[in-house]
Enzyme design. Structure first.
Site, PDB file in Angstrom:
ATOM      1  N   CYS A  76      12.451   8.806  17.340  1.00 40.87           N
ATOM      2  CA  CYS A  76      11.256   8.334  18.042  1.00 40.87           C
ATOM      3  C   CYS A  76      11.424   6.862  18.436  1.00 40.87           C
ATOM      4  CB  CYS A  76      10.015   8.499  17.167  1.00 40.87           C
ATOM      5  SG  CYS A  76       8.525   7.903  17.982  1.00 40.87           S
TER       6      CYS A  76
ATOM      7  N   GLN B  68       8.199  18.296  10.588  1.00 37.34           N
ATOM      8  CA  GLN B  68       8.931  17.067  10.904  1.00 37.34           C
ATOM      9  C   GLN B  68       8.279  15.851  10.250  1.00 37.34           C
ATOM     10  OE1 GLN B  68       9.242  14.745  14.484  1.00 37.34           O
ATOM     11  NE2 GLN B  68      11.449  15.140  14.543  1.00 37.34           N
TER      12      GLN B  68
HETATM   13  C1  LIG Z   1       3.950  14.708  23.904  1.00 34.44           C
HETATM   14  C2  LIG Z   1       5.266  14.506  23.212  1.00 34.44           C
HETATM   15  C3  LIG Z   1       5.272  14.236  21.853  1.00 34.44           C
HETATM   16  C4  LIG Z   1       6.487  14.089  21.174  1.00 34.44           C
HETATM   17  N1  LIG Z   1       6.487  13.906  19.822  1.00 34.44           N
HETATM   18  C5  LIG Z   1       7.664  13.918  19.132  1.00 34.44           C
HETATM   19  C6  LIG Z   1       7.692  13.956  17.719  1.00 34.44           C
HETATM   20  O1  LIG Z   1       6.658  14.026  17.046  1.00 34.44           O
HETATM   21  N2  LIG Z   1       8.906  13.909  17.098  1.00 34.44           N
HETATM   22  C7  LIG Z   1      10.086  13.888  17.801  1.00 34.44           C
HETATM   23  O2  LIG Z   1      11.161  13.869  17.188  1.00 34.44           O
HETATM   24  N3  LIG Z   1      10.084  13.883  19.156  1.00 34.44           N
HETATM   25  C8  LIG Z   1       8.910  13.936  19.814  1.00 34.44           C
HETATM   26  N4  LIG Z   1       8.912  14.022  21.189  1.00 34.44           N
HETATM   27  C9  LIG Z   1      10.196  14.139  21.889  1.00 34.44           C
HETATM   28  C10 LIG Z   1      10.556  15.614  22.081  1.00 34.44           C
HETATM   29  O3  LIG Z   1      10.640  16.308  20.861  1.00 34.44           O
HETATM   30  C11 LIG Z   1      11.880  15.766  22.836  1.00 34.44           C
HETATM   31  O4  LIG Z   1      12.905  15.192  22.080  1.00 34.44           O
HETATM   32  C12 LIG Z   1      11.850  15.113  24.218  1.00 34.44           C
HETATM   33  O5  LIG Z   1      10.643  15.328  24.895  1.00 34.44           O
HETATM   34  C13 LIG Z   1      13.012  15.626  25.069  1.00 34.44           C
HETATM   35  O6  LIG Z   1      12.901  17.000  25.308  1.00 34.44           O
HETATM   36  P1  LIG Z   1      12.486  17.577  26.767  1.00 34.44           P
HETATM   37  O7  LIG Z   1      13.470  17.004  27.730  1.00 34.44           O
HETATM   38  O8  LIG Z   1      12.547  19.075  26.617  1.00 34.44           O
HETATM   39  O9  LIG Z   1      11.102  17.079  27.033  1.00 34.44           O
HETATM   40  C14 LIG Z   1       7.719  14.166  21.885  1.00 34.44           C
HETATM   41  C15 LIG Z   1       7.673  14.421  23.257  1.00 34.44           C
HETATM   42  C16 LIG Z   1       6.485  14.604  23.909  1.00 34.44           C
HETATM   43  C17 LIG Z   1       6.495  14.913  25.372  1.00 34.44           C
END
Ligand SMILES: Cc1cc2nc3c(=O)[nH]c(=O)nc-3n(C[C@H](O)[C@H](O)[C@H](O)COP(=O)(O)O)c2cc1C
Length: 405
Positions: A116, A87
């Site tokens: 993000c 990514q």
């Molecule tokens: C610790 C952490 C780091 C994340 N880093 C990224 C990232 O590098 N790129 C991205 O697109 N989303 C990032 N996200 C968002 C997740 O990919 C995801 O879209 C979001 O947590 C929703 O999914 P969930 O409901 O399963 O947690 C991050 C989320 C968390 C919790």
């Protein structure tokens, strides 16, 4: 090589800090089909040297700075290569191509982060900032498709959030699916929404999936997906093709093979496996401790005691693992992952040769319908594989009593 098929897949989400190599390998071991790397920004990966690391069976991308120690920005393991999507964080088409080219030969796809919400991303026009500059977003994707995807035969995808209104979201998605991308992930939260707020699917997700399908693009649902069983439920209810899990996997990577969210493996078992993998791939100890904190429940004493551990041996002691237990656990996980990638590449080459002969004789609209059918077949094969994968672990367990995985 055919471009990665993103349909029917359970996916580990990109997670800065949390999505490092041990998390990715353990997610694959527990049934994730594809794993995203954490977001890495263009200028950081663009300066990296590619350094094969035969001892770890990996490739390191190393940044060198004049007065600082070298930094391994990405460690890509040979066992994840065909399932790893890198990514990228960027707001510039030219730099995006330059950065993606550095890793393109060692990954199965490149994903553009357009979701993000953090200030540092939005401020520089990347991440969710790109949602406000659709012309730029489209230009980056078109450049990646033309100059990286086609050249290296890898997939290009994008991850977005939903916009304030469904109409605005659909207008954006209609533009994105025309760029030549293979997949679009929609994190079903609006940009200002916090992770604890419920994902919004109604009024958005089914229509986004439809727009994707009309253009032959795979739709991946993200946001409040908790376990492997959710994939079928989301497919049925919203017509999406794949599902991506972040926080549930951060806490317990066995969520991929769980049909309900409560069915994950006990935390202690997961922590010991995690430590075995982390040691085997030389994961940075500070990062390992951070990741373990997410995996430990509440106030267990280990949370405190592990803070003082200075190396992996001391970490093993904290979790009452014997000295050679980590190596034995890793050996069986490595074997299992190797078997999985072998059977996966067999099923992939079968579907590749099928699709090659079909594509010669069919019009584009026919082939996209065919693709859906093929996807369906491959999904069934994948599901079978997933079950076998889990069973495989059980077999490794039962054939080697010394290894209590
Ligand atoms: C610790 C952490 C780091 C994340 N880093 C990224 C990232 O590098 N790129 C991205 O697109 N989303 C990032 N996200 C968002 C997740 O990919 C995801 O879209 C979001 O947590 C929703 O999914 P969930 O409901 O399963 O947690 C991050 C989320 C968390 C919790």
């Amino acid at each position: 090589m055919a471009i990665l098929n993103y349909a029917g897949k359970l996916i580990l989400a990109p997670m800065v800090r949390s999505g490092e190599l041990p998390t990715r390998l353990l997610s694959l071991r527990y049934g994730a089909d594809l794993v995203w790397s954490p977001e890495i920004v263009d200028h950081k990966i663009a300066i990296c040297a590619r350094e094969p690391n035969p001892r770890l069976k990996a490739v390191d991308f190393v940044a060198r700075y004049p007065n600082k120690p070298d930094q391994v920005v990405l460690r890509a393991h040979s066992l994840e290569r065909s399932r790893l999507v890198f990514q990228l964080g960027t707001s510039d088409p030219e730099l995006a191509v330059k950065a993606a080219t550095v890793v393109a030969a060692d990954v199965a796809g490149i994903d553009l982060n357009a979701g993000c919400p953090k200030h540092f991303s939005v401020h520089s026009g990347s991440g969710a900032g790109l949602l406000k500059t659709p012309d730029k977003l489209v230009a980056i994707l078109e450049a990646l498709v033309a100059e990286v995807g086609r050249k290296f035969g890898i997939g290009i995808s994008v991850k977005i959030r939903i916009l304030d209104t469904p109409e605005d979201t659909f207008t954006l998605v209609r533009r994105l699916v025309k760029t030549g991308i293979s997949a679009l992930t929609v994190h079903c939260r609006k940009v200002p929404m916090r992770p604890r707020e419920r994902a919004i699917r109604e009024g958005y997700l089914a229509q986004i999936a439809e727009i994707c399908h009309e253009a032959g693009v795979v739709c991946v649902a993200n946001g409040d997906v908790y376990c492997g069983g959710d994939l079928e439920r989301l497919k049925k209810e919203y017509g999406v093709d794949s599902a991506m899990i972040a926080t549930a996997a951060e806490k317990n990577m066995s969520c991929f093979s769980a049909s309900e969210k409560e069915e994950v493996r006990p935390w202690r078992e997961m922590v010991c496996e995690f430590l075995a993998v982390a040691k085997a791939v030389d994961n940075n100890l500070t990062n390992t401790k951070y990741l373990l904190r997410n995996m430990l429940p509440g106030k267990v004493p280990e949370r405190q005691t592990m803070a003082n551990a200075r190396d992996y041996e001391q970490m093993f002691e904290v979790f009452q693992m014997k000295k050679d237990e980590g190596d034995m656990k890793w050996a069986s996980i490595e074997q299992l992952l190797a078997n999985m990638s072998q059977s996966q590449s067999q099923s992939q080459s079968q579907s590749e040769s099928q699709s090659q002969s079909q594509s010669q004789s069919q019009s584009q609209s026919q082939s996209s319908r065919k693709r859906e059918a093929e996807n369906g077949k491959e999904i069934e094969e994948e599901q079978e594989l997933r079950v076998k994968r889990f069973d495989g672990v059980e077999q490794v367990q039962s054939t080697n009593n010394a290894i209590a995985i």
